[in-house]
Write an enzyme that holds these catalytic residues in place. Structure first.
Site, PDB file in Angstrom:
ATOM      1  N   LYS A 111       0.819  -1.207   0.000  1.00  0.00           N
ATOM      2  CA  LYS A 111       0.000   0.000   0.000  1.00  0.00           C
ATOM      3  C   LYS A 111       0.859   1.267   0.000  1.00  0.00           C
ATOM      4  CE  LYS A 111      -2.694  -0.211   3.330  1.00  0.00           C
ATOM      5  NZ  LYS A 111      -1.720   0.564   4.104  1.00  0.00           N
ATOM      6  N   THR A 133       3.970   1.424  -0.948  1.00  0.00           N
ATOM      7  CA  THR A 133       4.695   1.409  -2.215  1.00  0.00           C
ATOM      8  C   THR A 133       3.812   1.967  -3.339  1.00  0.00           C
ATOM      9  OG1 THR A 133       5.809  -0.560  -1.391  1.00  0.00           O
ATOM     10  CG2 THR A 133       6.060  -0.085  -3.730  1.00  0.00           C
ATOM     11  N   ARG A 173       2.409   8.131   6.863  1.00  0.00           N
ATOM     12  CA  ARG A 173       2.698   8.148   8.298  1.00  0.00           C
ATOM     13  C   ARG A 173       4.167   7.871   8.593  1.00  0.00           C
ATOM     14  NH1 ARG A 173      -0.998   3.514  10.162  1.00  0.00           N
ATOM     15  NH2 ARG A 173      -0.656   2.963   7.980  1.00  0.00           N
ATOM     16  N   LYS A 212       8.585  -6.473  10.756  1.00  0.00           N
ATOM     17  CA  LYS A 212       7.857  -5.894   9.649  1.00  0.00           C
ATOM     18  C   LYS A 212       8.753  -5.342   8.544  1.00  0.00           C
ATOM     19  CE  LYS A 212       4.226  -2.490   8.726  1.00  0.00           C
ATOM     20  NZ  LYS A 212       4.909  -1.382   8.103  1.00  0.00           N
ATOM     21  N   ALA A 272      -3.294   1.281  12.564  1.00  0.00           N
ATOM     22  CA  ALA A 272      -4.702   1.221  12.132  1.00  0.00           C
ATOM     23  C   ALA A 272      -5.499   0.186  12.908  1.00  0.00           C
ATOM     24  CB  ALA A 272      -4.793   0.933  10.647  1.00  0.00           C
ATOM     25  N   PHE A 289      -3.633  -0.257   6.722  1.00  0.00           N
ATOM     26  CA  PHE A 289      -4.146  -1.630   6.730  1.00  0.00           C
ATOM     27  C   PHE A 289      -5.359  -1.849   5.823  1.00  0.00           C
ATOM     28  CE2 PHE A 289      -1.898  -2.446  10.939  1.00  0.00           C
ATOM     29  CZ  PHE A 289      -0.923  -3.189  10.336  1.00  0.00           C
ATOM     30  N   PHE A 298       3.154  -8.549  -9.273  1.00  0.00           N
ATOM     31  CA  PHE A 298       4.212  -9.489  -8.905  1.00  0.00           C
ATOM     32  C   PHE A 298       4.597 -10.256 -10.167  1.00  0.00           C
ATOM     33  CE2 PHE A 298       4.536  -9.804  -4.213  1.00  0.00           C
ATOM     34  CZ  PHE A 298       3.668  -8.782  -3.908  1.00  0.00           C
ATOM     35  N   TRP A 356       6.904  -0.877  -8.298  1.00  0.00           N
ATOM     36  CA  TRP A 356       7.970  -1.403  -7.449  1.00  0.00           C
ATOM     37  C   TRP A 356       9.240  -1.636  -8.285  1.00  0.00           C
ATOM     38  CZ3 TRP A 356      10.539  -6.254  -7.316  1.00  0.00           C
ATOM     39  CH2 TRP A 356      11.353  -6.463  -6.179  1.00  0.00           C
TER      40      TRP A 356
END
Lengths: 638, 638
Positions: B81, B83, B105, B116, B341, B372, B460, B489
């Site tokens: 998200k 990215t 954020r 993470k 979130a 999220f 992907f 990406w």
């Protein structure tokens, strides 16, 4: 270099009002940096009034003058050591035209909101803007908090995972992509396992590698916060609803819970590491040597064993750069590190001093401050900080006040928030004369290190001419070069001109090559402690509680016996009893326990009852603090 | 505006390697600021790559395009998200020549060193330098930690002092220089005592004034740390050796000790206050309204009662300014606030969005991210953040991946650190089709707010053409404007060109005036909770545990009933059971407790088992993190 004449008001407004009154007169921090000779690549502005200074500014130290400012044992009101440091620096630059940088510590935010007030100096001798100095600064203390507590999380969760997993399970989780990480290879080396392919370890090697086997009773690493939260002094952690876990091999559920405590951030070993490091490499190396506990088989467990030392260095990579600010008269100030003196090293950083000495050049002056009474701050400056840095000081300035001398001479107790007794508000030569015993011992102590002394009497309105004469005469008799009244609080650098001249004169004849340490680090631990207690505190001898005895034996066995000693002791007396004033000489020092700071490079005996996190009074200082929401200005800070 | 063409490498290096490869190409932050039209007085550099932006840049919002990026319920690996937010912003500016600012954020450092990884985006769509973004930033999270814990210290020590002192003793200590401070006058007003001279209070007024009389069982204020330290979830404080004190009037010694816990800093109410504040005045006011406990007579006790609200504002005065950084393609990014979130608001700040909208002008784009799954992040964005700010969004971009859709369609569990099952590595149209139920519900949910939707499929390598076609077709059928594959990406903005064009097209016909809230805040609390659970989560109904029932009654009685609702719920499912994938519809939501965030302005029902501080795995991310001590570069961050 542009100069600007202060026009002090009388009476002197509050510190924050003085600071605010100067807001249109202080220079952009980039101008201060340029005036100091910094290239744009050598500093980074951090907001309009602060800048981080790169370590690339350090050159082989020239023959500049290196002056430490310290003080007699203070009253609880403080005797103006920071104010004198700043006032002296202002005078050297603004009144005498010398190139000068002052080096001071970053204050803890805890006491700022509690009782103490700020640490920027005061009146017309302060670092400005004072609220920027007193709050957050450039985040170094926050970086120490984050780093220190990452170690705690790493330590606690490693114990937790070891308690619930078999060797095989631990090993399979610890190995990522079939390879050891660098920090794991370090651990293998420590274990004497010379392998880099995870497939090739034997079962017993795997077991040694995966189990730190920490003995919880030996953990000396506390969590920290930069807040005066006394209820965190003693806590039990690990009591969460979900903190129970199946034992190894599916045994019954265990809860990893433990009694521990928080210290204030400035007492963290990482803060001391920051103070003594000389480079990024040195920082990295110290952050990996920190011993947090021992294993059940008495092996020291380090931050490197926890795999966290690289991450700590990353968290501290900006903090290693000192923060450049300016005084009320535009003198450059380097603010860096902030260890408390009663429970830690109490000195600003080696890096800041080296940068200052490099920047002021061979005719310049670096004025650096050592915390609290000279019996702890100055002693640690000489025996630990100078030993680590290799720098030799030219002069010690010992700050005294008539008030503190009267207290040492037998005057009534002085306490914060209460009116001063009559003795302190009117002439009393006899009390001053008696109280000189305290100052005299500090002068003689400095002379034991081969360092010259100038006494600075921080002026109060109530001081009497005859009282000052007594201080001068007796200081000279005790071996000081000079003793000078200084009125920098009310008048800025102009008020400290006599002091600055005395300092310049004393420096011109000082012989730094005469500087010597008080003890050889190779002596046994107890002998080093005794030298400090006898020679500096005037104690009759030292007693050790059982725990301290055991710890000393453990450290000597593990090769930490040759570290210098950083005493944790009250700042209010030469003894461990804060009420014992003057220069007591038949007292004994009891060492309760000895902690090790292997990364910072000292052992840390705790003598007497020392709090490692202060509390808040019924009416904390924050009651008065606010922001003017129209102008954004801070009000009521002090 | 200078533009610079990315030359992406294939295969894409690690995030930190990409970030480092750009270090000679990114612009000084002052250039980014100038390009955005900021005057020198409107921003302050904070190191070379970051700047604080002044609130003076906010102008009445023009008709610029306001786009929220959200996502379907993710796998534990995350669906890109951030990215996508960054990639879309890069494409809007670099490929389509639009003026654009991305708002995201600040990430918590806890997970950064845990499992993470960073939150800067990834590959060729990230905020750079990523290590500056992921660590410390400009200290906002540290300021929240310091502020939050000052409240705890104030609370705890107030209880301690009240337990040991008589009314008279408390009063004499609370009054300084014969005057009330402003914060004390506020408290008098709350008590209905209209006096400003401390001499004039009656005995009963004094008693009311000095005793907050806090009922310890009602305290909802936890301490916080930005560290993954699970052993702090449940702690007992106040167990220090010296924490016993004589009771009032010299009664027997009592120890003030208490079971409590720590949360991660980003769960602090102060972090949410930062996210929703619109000005310094609003911040000040919110920081004084926070309710930390109730008295024994059920009066809400606020931070203003503790006298700490002004100090909190002072601690947060720099944090209120968003941090300006840049993307891999020099797009300006505002980083501000960081509430999680699942346990908090999950959105970046109102101030950052307002600054972005002001700076991009009427043809420009502000791309802001909601955390999220859209069931929590987007719902809170619409119902809380937009309600507070008064801003109306033009478009929601919902990010999906083939991987997550397959999981929702019944694919095997996906977990961090384990290899993906075969289903995820090869074509499986059926699983995608089944899993579309999840995405479709999010699309329909957004439409309920009157907001248009564009679906972004984060590409992907293993994605198949036919799988993508299914997503497109079914998204359009569900009411999306468009559904576009995006390869940002691997390729940066160029890879998101189709997405950017779809966004521009959808915005050109969007009608922000159609935007509506899902509920009226004046409805009873339970009704509001039920609307969210039924309309957004597809739940059959809501059950309340006794504690939650009591709390709701208490809040409604105290006038907090009309606050919007901020659900704490797992991000992995529409339901409270993380394993329930797809679009479950016969589930019930159990509310365990309801906390109040009166300062931030919402009630906070806890649905299911939500951790408020994560733990560290056996092999935490920090094992790989280090500094290259020669170059000072960070290595191994991700």
């Amino acid at each position: 270099m542009s100069t600007w004449k202060l026009t002090p008001q009388n009476p002197v407004p509050s510190d924050i009002e003085v600071s605010r009154s100067l807001k249109d007169f202080i220079l952009p921090i980039s101008t201060i940096a340029e005036n100091l000779g910094l290239a744009p690549s050598q500093y980074h502005p951090w907001g309009p009034h602060k800048a981080k200074v790169s370590l690339s500014t350090i050159s082989p130290p020239p023959t500049s003058n290196y002056i430490v400012v310290t003080g007699l044992n203070p009253t609880p009101l403080g005797e103006g050591k920071s104010t004198t440091t700043i006032g002296l620096a202002q005078s050297l630059q603004a009144s005498l035209g010398k190139k000068c940088v002052a080096c001071i510590r970053q204050p803890s935010q805890g006491p700022t909101f509690g009782v103490k007030g700020g640490a920027a100096g005061g009146g017309y001798s302060q670092v400005v803007p004072m609220e920027e100095f007193n709050l957050h600064l450039t985040g170094d203390i926050h970086a120490v908090t984050a780093s220190n507590n990452l170690v705690s999380a790493a330590l606690e969760s490693r114990m937790f995972h070891e308690s619930s997993q078999t060797d095989t399970a631990l090993y399979s989780r610890l190995i990522k992509n079939g390879k050891f990480s660098n920090v794991q290879i370090s651990r293998l080396k420590k274990l004497g396992i010379d392998k880099i392919d995870p497939e090739t370890l034997s079962e017993s090697e795997i077991s040694k590698f995966v189990r730190l086997d920490i003995d919880p009773s030996t953990i000396t690493w506390n969590r920290v916060l930069d807040t005066c939260d006394r209820h965190l002094r003693g806590v039990t952690v690990g009591e969460g609803r979900k903190e129970t876990v199946k034992g190894k091999g599916g045994g019954e559920r265990v809860q990893h819970s433990r009694s521990t405590g928080f210290d204030i951030t400035v007492a963290s070993e990482i803060m001391s590491v920051l103070a003594v490091s000389s480079s990024l490499l040195d920082l990295r190396s110290r952050l990996s040597r920190m011993v947090v506990a021992f294993s059940h088989t008495n092996v020291p467990i380090t931050t490197e064993d926890l795999g966290v030392s690289g991450a700590l260095t990353v968290l501290m990579k900006d903090a290693i750069m000192p923060t450049l600010m300016q005084t009320a008269e535009r003198t450059p100030v380097l603010v860096h590190s902030g260890p408390f003196a009663n429970i830690s090293l109490g000195n600003s950083s080696v890096i800041a001093d080296k940068i200052a000495l490099s920047l002021v050049g061979s005719d310049g002056y670096c004025v650096t401050e050592a915390g609290f009474g000279a019996d702890i701050g100055m002693e640690k400056f000489f025996n630990i900080k100078c030993r680590t840095s290799g720098l030799k000081p030219n002069l010690a300035v010992v700050v005294a006040t008539v008030r503190a001398l009267k207290m040492h001479g037998g005057g009534p107790a002085v306490s914060a928030g209460k009116a001063l007794a009559e003795e302190y508000r009117s002439k009393n030569v006899e009390l001053v004369e008696k109280g000189m015993s305290n100052l005299i011992r500090h002068i003689k102590n400095a002379r034991k290190f081969g360092v010259k002394v100038v006494v600075a009497v921080n002026k109060f309105e109530t001081d009497d001419e005859e009282e000052i004469e007594v201080i001068k005469r007796m200081s000279l008799e005790a071996g000081a070069e000079d003793a000078v009244m200084s009125d920098h609080w009310a008048k800025g650098g102009d008020g400290a001109k006599d002091l600055a001249e005395a300092v310049v004169k004393a420096c011109s004849t000082s012989k730094p090559e005469n500087f010597k340490f008080l003890y050889d680090v190779e002596l046994p631990v107890k002998e080093k402690i005794e030298i400090i207690c006898k020679e500096i505190y005037g104690a009759e001898g030292v007693d050790y509680e059982e725990k301290a005895e055991e710890q000393i034996a453990e450290y000597e066995k593990n090769g930490f016996g040759n570290l210098p000693i950083c005493m944790a002791k009250t700042q209010y007396s030469f003894s461990t009893d804060p009420s014992l004033k003057g220069a007591p000489s038949n007292h004994r020092v009891t060492v309760r326990e000895v902690r090790s700071c292997v990364g910072a490079g000292f052992l840390y005996p705790i003598a007497g009852d020392i709090m490692t996190i202060p509390g808040l009074p019924t009416r904390p200082g924050f009651y008065d603090v606010d922001v003017d929401v129209e102008t954004g200005e801070v009000v009521g800070l002090f």
